[in-house]
Design an enzyme around this catalytic site. Structure first.
Site, PDB file in Angstrom:
ATOM      1  N   LEU A 184       0.873  -1.177   0.027  1.00  0.00           N
ATOM      2  CA  LEU A 184      -0.059   0.004   0.031  1.00  0.00           C
ATOM      3  C   LEU A 184       0.869   1.205  -0.067  1.00  0.00           C
ATOM      4  O   LEU A 184       1.637   1.344   0.946  1.00  0.00           O
ATOM      5  CB  LEU A 184      -0.895   0.165   1.229  1.00  0.00           C
ATOM      6  CG  LEU A 184      -2.108  -0.898   1.100  1.00  0.00           C
ATOM      7  CD1 LEU A 184      -1.797  -2.422   1.197  1.00  0.00           C
ATOM      8  CD2 LEU A 184      -3.137  -0.619   2.194  1.00  0.00           C
ATOM      9  N   LEU A 185       1.004   1.794  -1.295  1.00  0.00           N
ATOM     10  CA  LEU A 185       2.013   2.851  -1.344  1.00  0.00           C
ATOM     11  C   LEU A 185       1.385   4.341  -1.280  1.00  0.00           C
ATOM     12  O   LEU A 185       0.620   4.720  -2.488  1.00  0.00           O
ATOM     13  CB  LEU A 185       2.767   2.842  -2.694  1.00  0.00           C
ATOM     14  CG  LEU A 185       3.812   3.492  -2.846  1.00  0.00           C
ATOM     15  CD1 LEU A 185       4.963   3.310  -1.937  1.00  0.00           C
ATOM     16  CD2 LEU A 185       4.538   3.470  -4.458  1.00  0.00           C
ATOM     17  N   LYS A 266      -8.490   3.109   7.052  1.00  0.00           N
ATOM     18  CA  LYS A 266      -7.369   2.137   6.913  1.00  0.00           C
ATOM     19  C   LYS A 266      -8.334   0.682   6.656  1.00  0.00           C
ATOM     20  O   LYS A 266      -7.442   0.079   5.798  1.00  0.00           O
ATOM     21  CB  LYS A 266      -6.511   1.979   8.063  1.00  0.00           C
ATOM     22  CG  LYS A 266      -5.761   3.090   8.013  1.00  0.00           C
ATOM     23  CD  LYS A 266      -4.561   3.322   7.297  1.00  0.00           C
ATOM     24  CE  LYS A 266      -4.060   4.720   6.792  1.00  0.00           C
ATOM     25  NZ  LYS A 266      -3.929   5.610   7.917  1.00  0.00           N
ATOM     26  N   GLN A 297      -1.580   4.846  15.733  1.00  0.00           N
ATOM     27  CA  GLN A 297      -0.977   3.602  15.430  1.00  0.00           C
ATOM     28  C   GLN A 297      -0.709   2.985  16.653  1.00  0.00           C
ATOM     29  O   GLN A 297       0.604   2.817  17.053  1.00  0.00           O
ATOM     30  CB  GLN A 297       0.112   4.044  14.560  1.00  0.00           C
ATOM     31  CG  GLN A 297       0.026   4.577  12.978  1.00  0.00           C
ATOM     32  CD  GLN A 297       1.092   4.855  12.294  1.00  0.00           C
ATOM     33  OE1 GLN A 297       2.051   4.563  12.359  1.00  0.00           O
ATOM     34  NE2 GLN A 297       0.545   4.853  10.682  1.00  0.00           N
ATOM     35  N   CYS A 456      15.321  13.547 -19.502  1.00  0.00           N
ATOM     36  CA  CYS A 456      15.892  12.682 -18.803  1.00  0.00           C
ATOM     37  C   CYS A 456      16.161  11.298 -19.818  1.00  0.00           C
ATOM     38  O   CYS A 456      15.661  11.695 -21.205  1.00  0.00           O
ATOM     39  CB  CYS A 456      14.921  12.148 -17.895  1.00  0.00           C
ATOM     40  SG  CYS A 456      13.466  11.219 -18.438  1.00  0.00           S
TER      41      CYS A 456
END
Ligand SMILES: Nc1ncnc2c1ncn2[C@@H]1O[C@H](COP(=O)(O)OP(=O)(O)OP(=O)(O)O)[C@@H](O)[C@H]1O
Length: 488
Positions: A184-185, A266, A297, A456
């Site tokens: 999960l980014l 969440k 948390q 790039c």
């Protein structure tokens, strides 16, 4: 150029069968990664080490070494000169010719490693070569404990390898030796570092991103995902799944009790990630949560969050301090991405529940319309990390040009190492170096009346950054892609 690849020590203590499998995987990964850089690259060897032979182009050699340093499974590698084994006197002459100059005025030690059957021991070689170098090369003497220079000699059967340089690898297990995971980014420090740790351990992380309402956030997360893939995992395909979560967030804001909103969000993310993982055939989810990093948390909250996931939820950073996480982010090159990542979470409770319970959260979720969650998962967009520069929906299209015109400024956004290896020279056009990871912050300082072209190597990072800057209202940005123009 020849390199000897040394395996991460944990690979060498595996059973024979497992070690063979891991080495075969690493060999395959290296073949893919290196041949994309240097078509002349060859990878051989098996049990003790791998041998890489590269073509003569120094710029490609340096890029291949960079790849080796960032390929999971490698402890370190040696750049070596190889010779056939003759007598010890001949070996002495080779050492004098190879390292004699480096020893003048310095203390040194000879380290010898020997594999095979020979009439001498490695100790014999070290003593004889050491005393010859000491008398012939103007050294300050032998120091076995704390030498200024180490002379490494490896004898393998009928070959001698004289080590010219050592390059540290990232350790870990070869990608593909373990099962894949779904990470999960969010693009922040934690989930990015957690994903890197998966990569390093050989667990292929596919990415799921929940878009909470910001196009800039999605662009930022795409950049990080593409960076992780390109730097550490080009041997494999990594998926990037973007789930539109605005509807879910709006529903939480309207129908969930304030103190439970964070935990509910969440849980919604894990539920959705679970379904994406099912579709991709993945058995575990990864998050960047660390205990007590933010007030919510806590173990009770995390355990209530976990209840909704059928799959194993891995939290590799659970006891890691923020400072250590930031140190890793700096080392792996994601610090600048994460520090400039916009925050797009509207679901912040005024006083979040610190120790919630399943009963309380279930009560808070009672009014939630789960149809919205199903819709979000159905509308998820699946991409390959290699294609993340492709056009995102909405926003102004980025113009791509093949040539820079006089008066325009080309911004070379490549990593400074890459710029040094292959400097960009364009006749009559001003080129400025602003590496991609400082571009977002430095662009605002540039003269807004000038036109800028981002450059790039592959045109992916430049595309992502140009899109981001356009979205931020900088209409004076285009992409320079010599050899391929279009409007995207
Ligand atoms: N928008 C998102 N998309 C995907 N995953 C997310 C998102 N937001 C949070 N997560 C996941 O939930 C974890 C905890 O998120 P939270 O925002 O509470 O903590 P964080 O410590 O700020 O994490 P990070 O630094 O990774 O953003 C993240 O590490 C990430 O794995």
């Amino acid at each position: 150029m020849k390199l000897i690849i040394k395996f991460f020590p944990e690979i060498t203590i595996k059973s024979r069968q497992v070690r063979k499998r891991f080495i075969a995987q690493l060999k395959g990964n290296l073949k893919k990664v290196l041949s994309a850089v240097d078509p002349q690259a060859r990878v051989n060897g098996n049990w003790d080490s791998l041998e890489v032979n590269l073509g003569p182009d120094p710029a490609l050699q340096q890029r291949c070494i960079e790849r080796l340093r960032n390929t999971p499974g490698i402890s370190h590698c040696f750049e070596v000169h190889e010779y056939p084994l003759g007598t010890i006197d001949e070996l002495i002459e080779l050492c004098v010719a190879n390292v004699g100059d480096q020893l003048r005025g310095k203390t040194f030690a000879v380290r010898c490693k020997r594999v095979g059957t020979h009439p001498f021991s490695s100790q014999d070689v070290a003593i004889k070569v050491g005393s010859a170098l000491n008398t012939r090369c103007g050294a300050a003497g032998v120091s076995l404990k704390d030498p200024e220079v180490e002379v490494h000699v490896e004898i393998r059967d009928q070959k001698i390898y004289l080590i010219q340089a050592r390059h540290e690898g990232m350790g870990g297990f070869p990608l593909g030796t373990m099962e894949p995971v779904l990470s999960l980014l969010s693009g922040g420090f934690d989930s990015t570092v957690a994903s890197y740790q998966m990569l390093q351990r050989g667990l292929l992380p596919h990415f799921v991103f929940f878009n909470l309402g910001g196009r800039a956030h999605e662009l930022g997360v795409r950049q990080v995902a593409h960076y992780l893939w390109e730097r550490y995992a080009t041997s494999h395909r990594l998926r990037f799944v973007s789930v539109p979560f605005e509807g879910v967030v709006a529903e939480i804001l309207q129908n969930v009790e304030n103190s439970q909103m964070g935990v509910v969000l969440k849980r919604m993310m894990l539920r959705a990630a679970d379904r994406v993982a099912y579709r991709l055939g993945i058995d575990a989810l990864v998050t960047g949560e660390a205990i007590a990093q933010v007030a919510s948390q806590t173990l009770p909250n995390l355990s209530v969050i976990d209840k909704v996931a059928e799959r194993l939820v891995i939290r590799p950073l659970i006891t890691t301090s923020k400072l250590d996480i930031i140190d890793v982010a700096r080392r792996i090159g994601t610090l600048e991405f994460s520090s400039s990542m916009p925050e797009y979470c509207g679901v912040i409770s005024v006083s979040p529940a610190i120790r919630t319970t399943v009963a309380r959260v279930e009560a808070a979720e009672a009014g939630f319309n789960f149809e919205l969650l199903s819709q979000a998962v159905e509308n998820a967009a699946y991409s390959e990390c290699s294609e993340l520069g492709e056009m995102m929906e909405g926003g102004s299209p980025v113009e791509i040009v093949e040539q820079a015109l006089t008066g325009q400024i080309v911004i070379d956004i490549r990593h400074p190492d890459e710029q040094e290896l292959r400097p960009l020279q364009l006749d009559g056009v001003e080129v400025q170096s602003i590496p991609f990871y400082t571009l977002n912050s430095r662009f605002a300082e540039l003269d807004p009346s000038r036109a800028y072209l981002l450059y790039c190597e592959k045109g992916v990072m430049s595309q992502l950054h140009a899109q981001y800057l356009l979205d931020e209202g900088h209409g004076n940005v285009r992409v320079l892609r010599p050899g391929g123009s279009s409007k995207r």
